[in-house]
Scaffold this motif. Structure first.
Motif, PDB file in Angstrom:
ATOM      1  N   SER A 189     -98.838 -17.894  25.539  1.00  0.00           N
ATOM      2  CA  SER A 189     -98.641 -19.175  24.859  1.00  0.00           C
ATOM      3  C   SER A 189     -97.231 -19.688  25.111  1.00  0.00           C
ATOM      4  CB  SER A 189     -98.869 -19.021  23.347  1.00  0.00           C
ATOM      5  OG  SER A 189    -100.186 -18.605  23.068  1.00  0.00           O
ATOM      6  N   ILE A 190     -97.076 -21.004  24.937  1.00  0.00           N
ATOM      7  CA  ILE A 190     -95.763 -21.644  25.032  1.00  0.00           C
ATOM      8  C   ILE A 190     -95.450 -22.201  23.649  1.00  0.00           C
ATOM      9  CG2 ILE A 190     -94.396 -23.414  26.192  1.00  0.00           C
ATOM     10  CD1 ILE A 190     -96.659 -23.291  28.403  1.00  0.00           C
ATOM     11  N   TYR A 191     -94.379 -21.742  23.048  1.00  0.00           N
ATOM     12  CA  TYR A 191     -94.056 -22.116  21.677  1.00  0.00           C
ATOM     13  C   TYR A 191     -92.982 -23.202  21.650  1.00  0.00           C
ATOM     14  CZ  TYR A 191     -96.597 -17.814  20.877  1.00  0.00           C
ATOM     15  OH  TYR A 191     -97.559 -16.843  20.882  1.00  0.00           O
ATOM     16  N   VAL A 192     -93.088 -24.070  20.679  1.00  0.00           N
ATOM     17  CA  VAL A 192     -92.155 -25.188  20.524  1.00  0.00           C
ATOM     18  C   VAL A 192     -91.276 -24.925  19.303  1.00  0.00           C
ATOM     19  CG1 VAL A 192     -91.925 -27.670  20.183  1.00  0.00           C
ATOM     20  CG2 VAL A 192     -93.827 -26.763  21.547  1.00  0.00           C
ATOM     21  N   VAL A 193     -89.965 -25.079  19.472  1.00  0.00           N
ATOM     22  CA  VAL A 193     -89.027 -24.869  18.372  1.00  0.00           C
ATOM     23  C   VAL A 193     -88.121 -26.092  18.242  1.00  0.00           C
ATOM     24  CG1 VAL A 193     -89.023 -22.364  18.677  1.00  0.00           C
ATOM     25  CG2 VAL A 193     -87.335 -23.746  19.894  1.00  0.00           C
ATOM     26  N   ASP A 194     -87.473 -26.205  17.072  1.00  0.00           N
ATOM     27  CA  ASP A 194     -86.495 -27.279  16.901  1.00  0.00           C
ATOM     28  C   ASP A 194     -85.123 -26.791  17.354  1.00  0.00           C
ATOM     29  OD1 ASP A 194     -85.510 -25.665  14.877  1.00  0.00           O
ATOM     30  OD2 ASP A 194     -86.308 -26.888  13.242  1.00  0.00           O
ATOM     31  N   LYS A 195     -84.077 -27.585  17.134  1.00  0.00           N
ATOM     32  CA  LYS A 195     -82.738 -27.228  17.611  1.00  0.00           C
ATOM     33  C   LYS A 195     -82.180 -25.988  16.932  1.00  0.00           C
ATOM     34  CE  LYS A 195     -80.480 -30.462  14.415  1.00  0.00           C
ATOM     35  NZ  LYS A 195     -79.559 -31.627  14.319  1.00  0.00           N
ATOM     36  N   GLU A 196     -82.739 -25.617  15.770  1.00  0.00           N
ATOM     37  CA  GLU A 196     -82.294 -24.422  15.060  1.00  0.00           C
ATOM     38  C   GLU A 196     -83.147 -23.206  15.403  1.00  0.00           C
ATOM     39  OE1 GLU A 196     -82.553 -25.649  11.019  1.00  0.00           O
ATOM     40  OE2 GLU A 196     -80.616 -26.678  11.032  1.00  0.00           O
ATOM     41  N   GLY A 197     -84.118 -23.391  16.278  1.00  0.00           N
ATOM     42  CA  GLY A 197     -84.973 -22.287  16.697  1.00  0.00           C
ATOM     43  C   GLY A 197     -86.178 -22.049  15.806  1.00  0.00           C
ATOM     44  N   LYS A 198     -86.423 -22.928  14.832  1.00  0.00           N
ATOM     45  CA  LYS A 198     -87.563 -22.764  13.941  1.00  0.00           C
ATOM     46  C   LYS A 198     -88.854 -23.165  14.644  1.00  0.00           C
ATOM     47  CE  LYS A 198     -84.980 -23.443   9.636  1.00  0.00           C
ATOM     48  NZ  LYS A 198     -84.891 -24.224   8.385  1.00  0.00           N
ATOM     49  N   LEU A 199     -89.897 -22.368  14.415  1.00  0.00           N
ATOM     50  CA  LEU A 199     -91.190 -22.614  15.056  1.00  0.00           C
ATOM     51  C   LEU A 199     -91.792 -23.932  14.567  1.00  0.00           C
ATOM     52  CD1 LEU A 199     -93.487 -21.506  16.877  1.00  0.00           C
ATOM     53  CD2 LEU A 199     -94.440 -20.422  14.817  1.00  0.00           C
ATOM     54  N   LYS A 200     -92.142 -24.789  15.507  1.00  0.00           N
ATOM     55  CA  LYS A 200     -92.741 -26.088  15.188  1.00  0.00           C
ATOM     56  C   LYS A 200     -94.208 -26.174  15.586  1.00  0.00           C
ATOM     57  CE  LYS A 200     -90.679 -29.165  13.868  1.00  0.00           C
ATOM     58  NZ  LYS A 200     -90.400 -29.631  12.494  1.00  0.00           N
ATOM     59  N   GLY A 201     -94.573 -25.486  16.678  1.00  0.00           N
ATOM     60  CA  GLY A 201     -95.945 -25.569  17.151  1.00  0.00           C
ATOM     61  C   GLY A 201     -96.100 -24.882  18.490  1.00  0.00           C
ATOM     62  N   ARG A 202     -97.092 -25.323  19.241  1.00  0.00           N
ATOM     63  CA  ARG A 202     -97.358 -24.725  20.553  1.00  0.00           C
ATOM     64  C   ARG A 202     -97.747 -25.823  21.532  1.00  0.00           C
ATOM     65  NH1 ARG A 202    -102.993 -24.310  21.117  1.00  0.00           N
ATOM     66  NH2 ARG A 202    -104.118 -24.683  19.156  1.00  0.00           N
ATOM     67  N   LEU A 203     -97.693 -25.469  22.812  1.00  0.00           N
ATOM     68  CA  LEU A 203     -98.018 -26.422  23.872  1.00  0.00           C
ATOM     69  C   LEU A 203     -99.355 -26.091  24.506  1.00  0.00           C
ATOM     70  CD1 LEU A 203     -94.857 -27.182  26.035  1.00  0.00           C
ATOM     71  CD2 LEU A 203     -96.202 -28.775  24.676  1.00  0.00           C
ATOM     72  N   SER A 204    -100.120 -27.113  24.791  1.00  0.00           N
ATOM     73  CA  SER A 204    -101.329 -26.963  25.589  1.00  0.00           C
ATOM     74  C   SER A 204    -100.950 -27.122  27.060  1.00  0.00           C
ATOM     75  CB  SER A 204    -102.374 -28.018  25.198  1.00  0.00           C
ATOM     76  OG  SER A 204    -103.352 -28.150  26.199  1.00  0.00           O
ATOM     77  N   LEU A 205    -101.329 -26.137  27.886  1.00  0.00           N
ATOM     78  CA  LEU A 205    -101.017 -26.200  29.313  1.00  0.00           C
ATOM     79  C   LEU A 205    -101.663 -27.431  29.950  1.00  0.00           C
ATOM     80  CD1 LEU A 205     -99.630 -24.852  31.703  1.00  0.00           C
ATOM     81  CD2 LEU A 205    -101.715 -23.507  32.065  1.00  0.00           C
ATOM     82  N   LYS A 206    -102.853 -27.785  29.495  1.00  0.00           N
ATOM     83  CA  LYS A 206    -103.539 -28.966  30.030  1.00  0.00           C
ATOM     84  C   LYS A 206    -102.728 -30.231  29.752  1.00  0.00           C
ATOM     85  CE  LYS A 206    -107.771 -31.685  29.579  1.00  0.00           C
ATOM     86  NZ  LYS A 206    -109.105 -31.793  28.916  1.00  0.00           N
ATOM     87  N   ASP A 207    -102.245 -30.376  28.508  1.00  0.00           N
ATOM     88  CA  ASP A 207    -101.446 -31.554  28.156  1.00  0.00           C
ATOM     89  C   ASP A 207    -100.148 -31.589  28.961  1.00  0.00           C
ATOM     90  OD1 ASP A 207    -103.363 -32.269  26.364  1.00  0.00           O
ATOM     91  OD2 ASP A 207    -102.328 -31.443  24.613  1.00  0.00           O
ATOM     92  N   LEU A 208     -99.582 -30.402  29.177  1.00  0.00           N
ATOM     93  CA  LEU A 208     -98.320 -30.317  29.902  1.00  0.00           C
ATOM     94  C   LEU A 208     -98.474 -30.797  31.344  1.00  0.00           C
ATOM     95  CD1 LEU A 208     -95.365 -29.271  29.515  1.00  0.00           C
ATOM     96  CD2 LEU A 208     -96.133 -27.113  30.468  1.00  0.00           C
ATOM     97  N   LEU A 209     -99.627 -30.503  31.932  1.00  0.00           N
ATOM     98  CA  LEU A 209     -99.853 -30.843  33.335  1.00  0.00           C
ATOM     99  C   LEU A 209    -100.314 -32.283  33.546  1.00  0.00           C
ATOM    100  CD1 LEU A 209    -101.662 -27.570  34.506  1.00  0.00           C
ATOM    101  CD2 LEU A 209     -99.303 -28.241  34.973  1.00  0.00           C
ATOM    102  N   THR A 210    -100.807 -32.902  32.485  1.00  0.00           N
ATOM    103  CA  THR A 210    -101.426 -34.219  32.682  1.00  0.00           C
ATOM    104  C   THR A 210    -100.585 -35.396  32.179  1.00  0.00           C
ATOM    105  OG1 THR A 210    -102.614 -33.921  30.582  1.00  0.00           O
ATOM    106  CG2 THR A 210    -103.768 -33.308  32.604  1.00  0.00           C
TER     107      THR A 210
END
Length: 450
Positions: A172-193
């Motif tokens: 998985s690819i995780y999304v964090v804010d500037k303080e490193g707090k977990l915000k969510g995750r990335l879909s590989l499909k969305d990333l590529l399109t």
């Protein structure tokens, strides 16, 4: 073709080791899967296995070390210097490296850590060692791919390429804010399109399952099983992303817990292997055997208290083994189902409702068994009408009692923080033997009037 470890192959390896023919061994083994190398190492003597570990590439041997039985690995590590151990740890994920460090003697742990060249890797290992053993913090690995929500897609891809070099598998690819707090995750499909100029904040998925560093390992396993996850992120008390737990770690944990529960259900109080010493195996088995002995003596004392009955109704003695065996079997069945349900977190609701359901089931089973026993006892053992009735009523009562004990005890143990697996096997069998015999003779006394 699947690897087959044969005696001829082992002999070939042993001959090459004896000749110190390192080139031939490397040429022969470097293309093997690490699991096959581990299987080979477990068949060799400790000095031979250590020679191969030092000879082969560390990216292969580090994986093989983790596949070894703990005792085999311990013997190999005892023959390696702190520097050589550190070289192996540098190729491992932090969770595996921390497990290895934890197995070492305390007097060389610090020396091994000091020999690790990558200071960040060493610091991550030390961090994992500080968490409680049965928590997500100790189970997680520090290696993961994370991106910041403010990055563009193009910048995100560049950073992912850099981070992925240190990650064995990118689940998985995780999304964090500037303080490193977990915000969510990335879909590989969305990333590529999407456009490379878009920002991560525009496409990331805010809903993500996670656990904290203090989450119990069993709860982690339940969550990953329930939501069919290949990996789950781990956050600290402030919500900062600190690691991830992958499915292979959970499978290993579940396997260890299953083995422990299986041994406990069989009356083995310690984690032992078939190849352990006689003394260690004795210490693991003897406590429950002593409990079983005390239960047997208790049943014998109950029987002696009703000695007079055998002079008038000697046929009742013939059915004592049936009462004991049936009570033990029913108790073990009930407790096994409850323990499994507690482990899978599928037992919910009121305890009384659970006991009533088990009582109804026991009543149906008891009536079926009693009917068969009634016919056999009367025609095969020539018991009187009252004797047969006494035996059958006692048998139904004993089955219901055993089912209630097998259901109630593990639930109560679980509510008090005790592993319910202890309620299966000898514990339930012994207790139901005693209560079963007592119930049998009390009902016989009531009906037959002796």
């Amino acid at each position: 073709m699947q690897f087959q470890l044969t005696d001829d192959f082992i002999n070939q390896i042993e001959i090459l080791i004896a000749k110190k023919d390192g080139n031939a061994l490397r040429e022969l083994l470097n293309e093997f899967h690490f699991a096959d190398i581990a299987e080979l190492l477990e068949e060799l003597k400790s000095d031979e296995a250590t020679y191969l570990i030092k000879l082969l590439e560390t990216d292969l041997t580090s994986e093989a070390l983790m596949e070894l039985d703990e005792e085999v690995r311990e013997k190999i590590l005892d023959r390696m210097s702190p520097k050589e151990i550190a070289n192996e740890l540098e190729e491992m994920d932090t969770d595996d490296a921390a497990d290895i460090i934890a197995e070492l003697d305390e007097n060389i742990q610090k020396e091994v850590i000091d020999k690790i060249k990558d200071e960040d890797h060493a610091a991550d290992i030390v961090e994992l060692l500080n968490y409680d053993e049965d928590t997500a913090g100790a189970l997680m690995a520090k290696e993961l791919v994370k991106v910041k929500e403010t990055w563009t897609i193009a910048g995100c891809v560049r950073e992912m390429r850099r981070q992925a070099k240190n990650v064995t598998r990118v689940h998985s690819i995780y999304v964090v804010d500037k303080e490193g707090k977990l915000k969510g995750r990335l879909s590989l499909k969305d990333l590529l399109t999407v456009s490379g100029k878009a920002h991560i904040s525009d496409i990331y998925i805010p809903k993500v399952d996670y656990v904290t560093v203090n989450t119990d390992n069993e709860d982690v396993a339940r969550i990953m099983q329930k939501y069919d996850l290949e990996a789950i992120p781990v956050v600290d008390e402030n919500g900062v992303l600190v690691g991830r737990i992958t499915i292979d770690d959970i499978v290993d944990f579940i396997k260890e817990e299953a083995e422990k529960d299986y041994q406990m259900a069989a009356g083995i109080s310690q984690d032992v292997e078939a190849d352990d010493s006689v003394l260690k195996l004795t210490r693991a088995r003897l406590p429950w055997l002593m409990i079983g002995m005390m239960g047997g003596l208790g049943a014998a004392s109950i029987i002696s208290g009703f000695e007079a009955i055998f002079l008038t109704y000697p046929n009742l003695l013939l059915f004592v083994p049936l009462i004991q065996a049936t009570a033990g079997n029913v108790g073990v069945q009930s407790s096994a189902i409850v323990v499994q349900g507690l482990a899978n977190d599928t037992i919910k609701g009121n305890i009384i409702r659970r006991l009533l359901k088990e009582s109804l089931l026991a009543l149906i089973n008891g009536l079926c068994i009693a009917l068969v026993v009634l016919l056999i006892s009367h025609f095969a053992f020539h018991t009187t009408y009252l004797e047969s009735i006494s035996i059958c009523i006692a048998l139904i009562s004993v089955i219901i009692l055993a089912a209630l004990i097998g259901t109630f005890v593990p639930i109560i143990l679980d509510k008090n923080g005790i592993d319910p697996a202890v309620a299966t096997g000898p514990f339930i069998t012994t207790s139901n033997d005693v209560f079963g015999i007592l119930t049998y003779f009390l009902i016989a006394k009531l009906i037959l009037g002796f």
